[in-house]
Design a protein around this motif. Sequence first.
Motif, PDB file in Angstrom:
ATOM      1  N   ASP A   9      54.536 117.230 -35.224  1.00  0.00           N
ATOM      2  CA  ASP A   9      53.426 116.551 -34.552  1.00  0.00           C
ATOM      3  C   ASP A   9      53.540 116.728 -33.041  1.00  0.00           C
ATOM      4  N   ALA A  10      53.658 117.953 -32.601  1.00  0.00           N
ATOM      5  CA  ALA A  10      53.739 118.295 -31.185  1.00  0.00           C
ATOM      6  C   ALA A  10      52.951 119.579 -30.988  1.00  0.00           C
ATOM      7  N   LEU A  11      52.270 119.670 -29.853  1.00  0.00           N
ATOM      8  CA  LEU A  11      51.442 120.840 -29.607  1.00  0.00           C
ATOM      9  C   LEU A  11      52.277 122.112 -29.492  1.00  0.00           C
ATOM     10  N   TRP A  12      53.410 122.034 -28.783  1.00  0.00           N
ATOM     11  CA  TRP A  12      54.180 123.240 -28.488  1.00  0.00           C
ATOM     12  C   TRP A  12      55.551 122.814 -28.042  1.00  0.00           C
ATOM     13  N   TRP A  13      56.341 123.755 -27.540  1.00  0.00           N
ATOM     14  CA  TRP A  13      57.641 123.424 -26.969  1.00  0.00           C
ATOM     15  C   TRP A  13      57.457 122.577 -25.711  1.00  0.00           C
ATOM     16  N   THR A  14      58.485 121.840 -25.335  1.00  0.00           N
ATOM     17  CA  THR A  14      58.422 121.087 -24.070  1.00  0.00           C
ATOM     18  C   THR A  14      58.532 122.075 -22.917  1.00  0.00           C
ATOM     19  N   PRO A  15      58.048 121.712 -21.724  1.00  0.00           N
ATOM     20  CA  PRO A  15      58.187 122.613 -20.561  1.00  0.00           C
ATOM     21  C   PRO A  15      59.648 122.936 -20.280  1.00  0.00           C
ATOM     22  N   GLU A  16      60.528 121.944 -20.431  1.00  0.00           N
ATOM     23  CA  GLU A  16      61.949 122.157 -20.157  1.00  0.00           C
ATOM     24  C   GLU A  16      62.549 123.201 -21.102  1.00  0.00           C
ATOM     25  N   SER A  17      62.143 123.169 -22.362  1.00  0.00           N
ATOM     26  CA  SER A  17      62.723 124.098 -23.331  1.00  0.00           C
ATOM     27  C   SER A  17      62.173 125.521 -23.145  1.00  0.00           C
ATOM     28  N   TRP A  75      51.754 117.655 -22.271  1.00  0.00           N
ATOM     29  CA  TRP A  75      51.345 117.784 -23.664  1.00  0.00           C
ATOM     30  C   TRP A  75      52.454 117.219 -24.534  1.00  0.00           C
ATOM     31  N   THR A  76      52.124 116.957 -25.787  1.00  0.00           N
ATOM     32  CA  THR A  76      53.165 116.506 -26.703  1.00  0.00           C
ATOM     33  C   THR A  76      54.005 117.723 -27.048  1.00  0.00           C
ATOM     34  N   GLY A  77      55.277 117.641 -26.796  1.00  0.00           N
ATOM     35  CA  GLY A  77      56.148 118.787 -27.014  1.00  0.00           C
ATOM     36  C   GLY A  77      57.407 118.413 -27.758  1.00  0.00           C
ATOM     37  N   ALA A  78      58.094 119.430 -28.240  1.00  0.00           N
ATOM     38  CA  ALA A  78      59.373 119.244 -28.919  1.00  0.00           C
ATOM     39  C   ALA A  78      60.331 120.302 -28.407  1.00  0.00           C
ATOM     40  N   GLY A  79      61.536 119.899 -28.083  1.00  0.00           N
ATOM     41  CA  GLY A  79      62.533 120.834 -27.561  1.00  0.00           C
ATOM     42  C   GLY A  79      62.825 121.976 -28.517  1.00  0.00           C
ATOM     43  N   ARG A  80      62.775 121.691 -29.773  1.00  0.00           N
ATOM     44  CA  ARG A  80      62.981 122.723 -30.805  1.00  0.00           C
ATOM     45  C   ARG A  80      61.746 122.766 -31.687  1.00  0.00           C
ATOM     46  N   TRP A  81      60.632 123.146 -31.065  1.00  0.00           N
ATOM     47  CA  TRP A  81      59.351 123.166 -31.772  1.00  0.00           C
ATOM     48  C   TRP A  81      59.399 124.125 -32.952  1.00  0.00           C
ATOM     49  N   LYS A  82      58.761 123.733 -34.035  1.00  0.00           N
ATOM     50  CA  LYS A  82      58.579 124.605 -35.185  1.00  0.00           C
ATOM     51  C   LYS A  82      57.293 124.198 -35.877  1.00  0.00           C
ATOM     52  N   ARG A  83      56.828 125.030 -36.750  1.00  0.00           N
ATOM     53  CA  ARG A  83      55.580 124.771 -37.463  1.00  0.00           C
ATOM     54  C   ARG A  83      55.603 123.423 -38.151  1.00  0.00           C
ATOM     55  N   GLY A  84      54.478 122.722 -38.050  1.00  0.00           N
ATOM     56  CA  GLY A  84      54.326 121.478 -38.773  1.00  0.00           C
ATOM     57  C   GLY A  84      54.734 120.221 -38.019  1.00  0.00           C
TER      58      GLY A  84
END
Length: 189
Positions: A179-187, A168-177
């Motif tokens: 353009d990523a579904l959720w945190w990355t699996p690694e994070s 999935w599209t993820g971000a290591g430091r996910w936060k609201r808003g």
Amino acid sequence: EAVQKLVHVALQKACTRNEACQLYFGRHPEWMAMLENHLQDPVGPAVTLAELLSSNAQLMKRCVTKELVTKFAGLIGDLGPQPRFLHFFQSVCLVGDGAVKANQELILRETWVNRPVRGRCYLELVRAKQQRRPGLPHRDLDLAPEGYLGKEEVESCGKNFPTVLVTWTGAGRWKRGLDALWWTPESMG
């Protein structure tokens, strides 16, 4: 906040299997608009709206619009894949035992065909480049479980059934808003 939650639960219970109550609520567009305007609140509007629409074809036909589907998809993209938002999509695809094909097609068109929205709302299955990835859990399939829809395909592949990964599209430091579904699996560890 506790009183607001109580009101939503009471409304949900009053409208469950009560067509007269559902239609009465639906005749007040300002009440429906109030729910729609507070969908991001964690105390009940999204669930209340889903419950109101899920068992009333007449109300569903009038209220489920492209704008409402887009709003829920945006909430998933902005706030993450929360069950209350995902439940809405499930709720408006069926009334009783009957499929609501128009809503199924609307959701597919607005959330899957639209590639940028898809990336913010869905998991994706990808074929692995190698059969086994060290450190990842796997399951060998000798025989497909009874009643499995893909049984013939699994058994025709034998032990060569391809390894499929979820991404999935993820971000290591996910936060609201983002353009990523959720945190990355690694994070997430």
